[in-house]
Design an enzyme around this catalytic site. Structure first.
Site, PDB file in Angstrom:
ATOM      1  N   GLY A   1     -14.033   1.351 -17.441  1.00 44.93           N
ATOM      2  CA  GLY A   1     -12.724   0.842 -17.011  1.00 44.93           C
ATOM      3  C   GLY A   1     -12.799  -0.200 -15.925  1.00 44.93           C
ATOM      4  N   THR A   2     -13.745  -1.109 -16.041  1.00 42.79           N
ATOM      5  CA  THR A   2     -13.831  -2.153 -15.025  1.00 42.79           C
ATOM      6  C   THR A   2     -14.079  -3.511 -15.674  1.00 42.79           C
ATOM      7  OG1 THR A   2     -14.995  -2.914 -13.042  1.00 42.79           O
ATOM      8  CG2 THR A   2     -16.296  -1.644 -14.640  1.00 42.79           C
ATOM      9  N   SER A   3     -13.412  -4.534 -15.085  1.00 44.39           N
ATOM     10  CA  SER A   3     -13.501  -5.888 -15.665  1.00 44.39           C
ATOM     11  C   SER A   3     -14.782  -6.581 -15.220  1.00 44.39           C
ATOM     12  CB  SER A   3     -12.286  -6.708 -15.223  1.00 44.39           C
ATOM     13  OG  SER A   3     -12.288  -6.828 -13.795  1.00 44.39           O
TER      14      SER A   3
ATOM     15  N   CYS B   1      -7.171   2.289  12.849  1.00 42.67           N
ATOM     16  CA  CYS B   1      -6.570   1.403  13.847  1.00 42.67           C
ATOM     17  C   CYS B   1      -7.213   0.018  13.753  1.00 42.67           C
ATOM     18  CB  CYS B   1      -6.791   1.978  15.254  1.00 42.67           C
ATOM     19  SG  CYS B   1      -6.016   0.950  16.527  1.00 42.67           S
TER      20      CYS B   1
ATOM     21  N   HIS C   1     -14.514   0.968  -2.167  1.00 39.43           N
ATOM     22  CA  HIS C   1     -13.461   0.094  -1.633  1.00 39.43           C
ATOM     23  C   HIS C   1     -12.448   0.843  -0.781  1.00 39.43           C
ATOM     24  CE1 HIS C   1     -14.418  -2.776  -5.191  1.00 39.43           C
ATOM     25  NE2 HIS C   1     -15.302  -2.836  -4.225  1.00 39.43           N
TER      26      HIS C   1
ATOM     27  N   GLN D   1     -14.631   2.034  -7.659  1.00 39.67           N
ATOM     28  CA  GLN D   1     -13.918   0.923  -7.041  1.00 39.67           C
ATOM     29  C   GLN D   1     -12.465   1.332  -6.791  1.00 39.67           C
ATOM     30  OE1 GLN D   1     -15.116  -3.063  -9.083  1.00 39.67           O
ATOM     31  NE2 GLN D   1     -15.287  -1.461 -10.637  1.00 39.67           N
ATOM     32  N   ASN D   2     -12.086   2.456  -7.356  1.00 41.50           N
ATOM     33  CA  ASN D   2     -10.696   2.892  -7.265  1.00 41.50           C
ATOM     34  C   ASN D   2     -10.412   3.508  -5.902  1.00 41.50           C
ATOM     35  OD1 ASN D   2     -10.481   2.081  -9.917  1.00 41.50           O
ATOM     36  ND2 ASN D   2     -10.938   4.125 -10.731  1.00 41.50           N
TER      37      ASN D   2
ATOM     38  N   TYR E   1       0.816  -1.225   0.000  1.00 43.73           N
ATOM     39  CA  TYR E   1       0.000   0.000   0.000  1.00 43.73           C
ATOM     40  C   TYR E   1       0.846   1.271   0.000  1.00 43.73           C
ATOM     41  CZ  TYR E   1      -4.122  -2.718  -0.056  1.00 43.73           C
ATOM     42  OH  TYR E   1      -5.083  -3.580  -0.490  1.00 43.73           O
TER      43      TYR E   1
ATOM     44  N   ASP F   1      -7.506   5.287  -5.389  1.00 44.01           N
ATOM     45  CA  ASP F   1      -6.377   6.202  -5.580  1.00 44.01           C
ATOM     46  C   ASP F   1      -6.721   7.671  -5.357  1.00 44.01           C
ATOM     47  OD1 ASP F   1      -6.811   5.389  -9.063  1.00 44.01           O
ATOM     48  OD2 ASP F   1      -7.763   6.993  -7.943  1.00 44.01           O
TER      49      ASP F   1
HETATM   50  C1  BV8 Z   1     -17.724  -8.968  -0.175  1.00 45.26           C
HETATM   51  C2  BV8 Z   1      -9.375  -2.807  -2.561  1.00 45.26           C
HETATM   52  C3  BV8 Z   1     -19.212  -9.980   1.317  1.00 45.26           C
HETATM   53  C4  BV8 Z   1      -8.078  -3.477  -2.551  1.00 45.26           C
HETATM   54  C5  BV8 Z   1     -10.746  -4.260  -3.848  1.00 45.26           C
HETATM   55  C6  BV8 Z   1     -14.797 -16.011  -1.799  1.00 45.26           C
HETATM   56  C7  BV8 Z   1     -14.392 -15.555  -0.556  1.00 45.26           C
HETATM   57  C8  BV8 Z   1     -14.588 -14.236  -0.149  1.00 45.26           C
HETATM   58  C9  BV8 Z   1     -15.247 -13.360  -0.999  1.00 45.26           C
HETATM   59  C10 BV8 Z   1     -15.652 -13.824  -2.219  1.00 45.26           C
HETATM   60  C11 BV8 Z   1     -15.434 -15.129  -2.632  1.00 45.26           C
HETATM   61  N1  BV8 Z   1     -15.934 -15.247  -3.887  1.00 45.26           N
HETATM   62  C12 BV8 Z   1     -16.469 -14.078  -4.280  1.00 45.26           C
HETATM   63  C13 BV8 Z   1     -16.316 -13.213  -3.281  1.00 45.26           C
HETATM   64  C14 BV8 Z   1     -16.735 -11.866  -3.268  1.00 45.26           C
HETATM   65  C15 BV8 Z   1     -15.504 -11.012  -3.614  1.00 45.26           C
HETATM   66  C16 BV8 Z   1     -15.308 -11.070  -5.105  1.00 45.26           C
HETATM   67  O1  BV8 Z   1     -16.106 -10.516  -5.846  1.00 45.26           O
HETATM   68  N2  BV8 Z   1     -14.233 -11.755  -5.511  1.00 45.26           N
HETATM   69  C17 BV8 Z   1     -13.970 -11.874  -6.916  1.00 45.26           C
HETATM   70  C18 BV8 Z   1     -12.461 -11.895  -7.133  1.00 45.26           C
HETATM   71  C19 BV8 Z   1     -14.635 -13.163  -7.404  1.00 45.26           C
HETATM   72  N3  BV8 Z   1     -15.857  -9.689  -3.192  1.00 45.26           N
HETATM   73  C20 BV8 Z   1     -15.460  -9.297  -1.994  1.00 45.26           C
HETATM   74  O2  BV8 Z   1     -14.733  -9.933  -1.263  1.00 45.26           O
HETATM   75  C21 BV8 Z   1     -16.041  -7.977  -1.569  1.00 45.26           C
HETATM   76  N4  BV8 Z   1     -16.677  -8.170  -0.293  1.00 45.26           N
HETATM   77  O3  BV8 Z   1     -18.192  -9.593  -1.104  1.00 45.26           O
HETATM   78  O4  BV8 Z   1     -18.199  -9.040   1.111  1.00 45.26           O
HETATM   79  C22 BV8 Z   1     -18.511 -11.268   1.619  1.00 45.26           C
HETATM   80  C23 BV8 Z   1     -17.738 -11.348   2.763  1.00 45.26           C
HETATM   81  C24 BV8 Z   1     -17.118 -12.573   3.064  1.00 45.26           C
HETATM   82  C25 BV8 Z   1     -17.289 -13.675   2.226  1.00 45.26           C
HETATM   83  C26 BV8 Z   1     -18.056 -13.563   1.055  1.00 45.26           C
HETATM   84  C27 BV8 Z   1     -18.672 -12.356   0.746  1.00 45.26           C
HETATM   85  C28 BV8 Z   1     -14.928  -6.953  -1.422  1.00 45.26           C
HETATM   86  C29 BV8 Z   1     -14.451  -6.588  -2.795  1.00 45.26           C
HETATM   87  C30 BV8 Z   1     -13.488  -5.420  -2.657  1.00 45.26           C
HETATM   88  C31 BV8 Z   1     -12.082  -5.949  -2.727  1.00 45.26           C
HETATM   89  N5  BV8 Z   1     -11.183  -4.816  -2.750  1.00 45.26           N
HETATM   90  N6  BV8 Z   1      -9.985  -3.179  -3.804  1.00 45.26           N
HETATM   91  C32 BV8 Z   1      -7.122  -2.612  -3.283  1.00 45.26           C
HETATM   92  O5  BV8 Z   1      -7.550  -1.915  -4.202  1.00 45.26           O
HETATM   93  O6  BV8 Z   1      -5.967  -2.708  -2.913  1.00 45.26           O
HETATM   94  S1  BV8 Z   1     -11.191  -4.841  -5.365  1.00 45.26           S
HETATM   95  C33 BV8 Z   1      -9.967  -4.370  -6.443  1.00 45.26           C
HETATM   96  O7  BV8 Z   1     -10.046  -5.208  -7.537  1.00 45.26           O
HETATM   97  C34 BV8 Z   1     -10.178  -3.012  -7.006  1.00 45.26           C
HETATM   98  O8  BV8 Z   1     -10.661  -2.086  -6.075  1.00 45.26           O
HETATM   99  C35 BV8 Z   1     -11.161  -3.262  -8.101  1.00 45.26           C
HETATM  100  O9  BV8 Z   1     -12.462  -3.166  -7.605  1.00 45.26           O
HETATM  101  C36 BV8 Z   1     -10.921  -4.691  -8.430  1.00 45.26           C
HETATM  102  C37 BV8 Z   1     -10.321  -4.760  -9.778  1.00 45.26           C
HETATM  103  O10 BV8 Z   1     -11.398  -4.515 -10.607  1.00 45.26           O
HETATM  104  P1  BV8 Z   1     -11.306  -3.396 -11.735  1.00 45.26           P
HETATM  105  O11 BV8 Z   1     -11.365  -2.056 -11.123  1.00 45.26           O
HETATM  106  O12 BV8 Z   1     -12.357  -3.769 -12.696  1.00 45.26           O
HETATM  107  O13 BV8 Z   1      -9.865  -3.504 -12.353  1.00 45.26           O
HETATM  108  P2  BV8 Z   1      -9.331  -4.638 -13.324  1.00 45.26           P
HETATM  109  O14 BV8 Z   1      -7.852  -4.454 -13.417  1.00 45.26           O
HETATM  110  O15 BV8 Z   1      -9.900  -5.960 -12.891  1.00 45.26           O
HETATM  111  O16 BV8 Z   1      -9.990  -4.291 -14.748  1.00 45.26           O
HETATM  112  C38 BV8 Z   1      -9.614  -3.114 -15.414  1.00 45.26           C
HETATM  113  C39 BV8 Z   1     -10.514  -3.024 -16.626  1.00 45.26           C
HETATM  114  O17 BV8 Z   1     -10.235  -1.798 -17.284  1.00 45.26           O
HETATM  115  C40 BV8 Z   1     -10.244  -4.120 -17.628  1.00 45.26           C
HETATM  116  O18 BV8 Z   1     -11.496  -4.648 -18.069  1.00 45.26           O
HETATM  117  C41 BV8 Z   1      -9.538  -3.428 -18.781  1.00 45.26           C
HETATM  118  O19 BV8 Z   1      -9.957  -3.941 -20.040  1.00 45.26           O
HETATM  119  C42 BV8 Z   1     -10.019  -2.018 -18.655  1.00 45.26           C
HETATM  120  N7  BV8 Z   1      -9.027  -1.022 -19.054  1.00 45.26           N
HETATM  121  C43 BV8 Z   1      -7.685  -1.064 -18.910  1.00 45.26           C
HETATM  122  N8  BV8 Z   1      -7.143   0.074 -19.383  1.00 45.26           N
HETATM  123  C44 BV8 Z   1      -8.170   0.851 -19.800  1.00 45.26           C
HETATM  124  C45 BV8 Z   1      -9.379   0.162 -19.593  1.00 45.26           C
HETATM  125  N9  BV8 Z   1     -10.570   0.678 -19.929  1.00 45.26           N
HETATM  126  C46 BV8 Z   1     -10.585   1.906 -20.476  1.00 45.26           C
HETATM  127  N10 BV8 Z   1      -9.470   2.631 -20.705  1.00 45.26           N
HETATM  128  C47 BV8 Z   1      -8.250   2.142 -20.390  1.00 45.26           C
HETATM  129  N11 BV8 Z   1      -7.135   2.865 -20.635  1.00 45.26           N
HETATM  130 ZN    ZN Z   2      -5.814   2.469  18.285  1.00 47.38          ZN
END
Ligand code: BV8
Ligand code: ZN
Length: 245
Positions: free
Chosen positions: A190-192, A122, A114, A96-97, A61, A99
């Site tokens: 810009g999200t997958s 803390c 997020h 979702q960003n 981070y 930054d």
């Molecule tokens: C939740 C913070 C309830 C971190 C992030 C098994 C166990 C536990 C949970 C799960 C599980 N199975 C499913 C889940 C739910 C899980 C989930 O969805 N997992 C996925 C992987 C299957 N979700 C969670 O855990 C969420 N909480 O569900 O709570 C719960 C609780 C317990 C148990 C079950 C359920 C929490 C989700 C939040 C996680 N934190 N971020 C950090 O950032 O450091 S997510 C993180 O990844 C980002 O924030 C962002 O959201 C995500 C990445 O997604 P994108 O933003 O779409 O980015 P990506 O790179 O993937 O795609 C970029 C896109 O842009 C591409 O399509 C590309 O083509 C396009 N692109 C690229 N360049 C360009 C462009 N487009 C236009 N112009 C360009 N130039």
């Molecule tokens: Zn404290």
């Protein structure tokens, strides 16, 4: 390219992902290949990962804090600011960003689903999350000034729940648009579409009878769930897409 009309009937909910920040030079999650320093992002961005190796997670981070602080918003961010100024409270940006670039560009009606890289909290006492722009040096484990326990980034990790107030704000917006018989539009950029609950917003709006748009560099995991798909770079497509009336 088809145009998106934004007029006095429009209620616009926008969802942004890493692709919008990619135009500013910030690596996307897929860009990291889901791997950072040979650690799957899900392992590093998770409570288990933090407990296992808090120093590694703080390095992840801190490096992203330094990276985000060194880049600037791009024309994609600016277009969203212009749309907000045009629509007022009939606009809401869910991002979702983590930054902080939307805020730096001037967006005000933003839900940071997020969390934010520039906030810490803390792991133990009830101290509220606070602004923290420090890029901690390797090997530094930041401790709470109030109770001495470990600090953590104020980020929603995989497997952690999003803030219910954030989800409520988005739901209330959709319901207000329907109640006011507005023209509800959802645009994701810009999200997958891989991460829930953010990736489920398109279905929520479709169920409410709204129009759905995706602006993305390449087809995403849920492209088929959108009525309109505008392929291309968000920094180029967003400024040219809207017809403000
Ligand atoms: C939740 C913070 C309830 C971190 C992030 C098994 C166990 C536990 C949970 C799960 C599980 N199975 C499913 C889940 C739910 C899980 C989930 O969805 N997992 C996925 C992987 C299957 N979700 C969670 O855990 C969420 N909480 O569900 O709570 C719960 C609780 C317990 C148990 C079950 C359920 C929490 C989700 C939040 C996680 N934190 N971020 C950090 O950032 O450091 S997510 C993180 O990844 C980002 O924030 C962002 O959201 C995500 C990445 O997604 P994108 O933003 O779409 O980015 P990506 O790179 O993937 O795609 C970029 C896109 O842009 C591409 O399509 C590309 O083509 C396009 N692109 C690229 N360049 C360009 C462009 N487009 C236009 N112009 C360009 N130039
Ligand atoms: Zn404290």
């Amino acid at each position: 390219m088809e145009r998106l009309t934004l007029d006095s009937e429009t209620w616009l909910l926008v969802l942004t992902g890493a692709g919008v920040s990619a135009e500013s030079g910030v690596a996307t999650f897929r860009g990291m290949g889901g791997l950072w320093e040979d650690h799957p992002v899900e392992d590093v961005a998770s409570p288990q990962g933090f407990l296992k190796d808090p120093l590694l997670v703080w390095r992840f981070y801190s490096e992203r804090r330094a990276g985000a602080a060194s880049v600037a918003p791009n024309p994609g961010h600016d277009a969203l600011v212009a749309w907000e100024r045009h629509l007022g409270d009939r606009f809401l940006l869910a991002t979702q960003n983590v930054d902080g670039l939307h805020g730096r560009a001037g967006s005000q009606r933003v839900v940071e689903m997020h969390g934010n890289l520039f906030k810490s909290r803390c792991t133990s006492c009830d101290r509220a999350p606070f602004s923290d722009t420090t890029v901690y040096a390797r090997g530094t484990l930041p401790l709470c000034g109030q109770c001495g326990e470990m600090l953590r980034p104020h980020i929603v990790w995989f497997g952690e729940y999003l803030d219910p107030a954030d989800l409520e704000r988005i739901e209330d917006f959709v319901q207000a648009a329907v109640a006011k018989r507005g023209k509800l539009v959802f645009l994701a950029a810009g999200t997958s579409g891989a991460v829930y609950p953010a990736a489920g917003l398109v279905d929520r709006v479709a169920r409410a009878g709204g129009e759905t748009w995706l602006v993305n560099l390449d087809p995403s995991e849920n492209t088929h769930r959108f009525q309109h798909f505008v392929q291309g770079k968000s920094g180029e497509r967003l400024p040219a897409l809207a017809d403000l009336r």
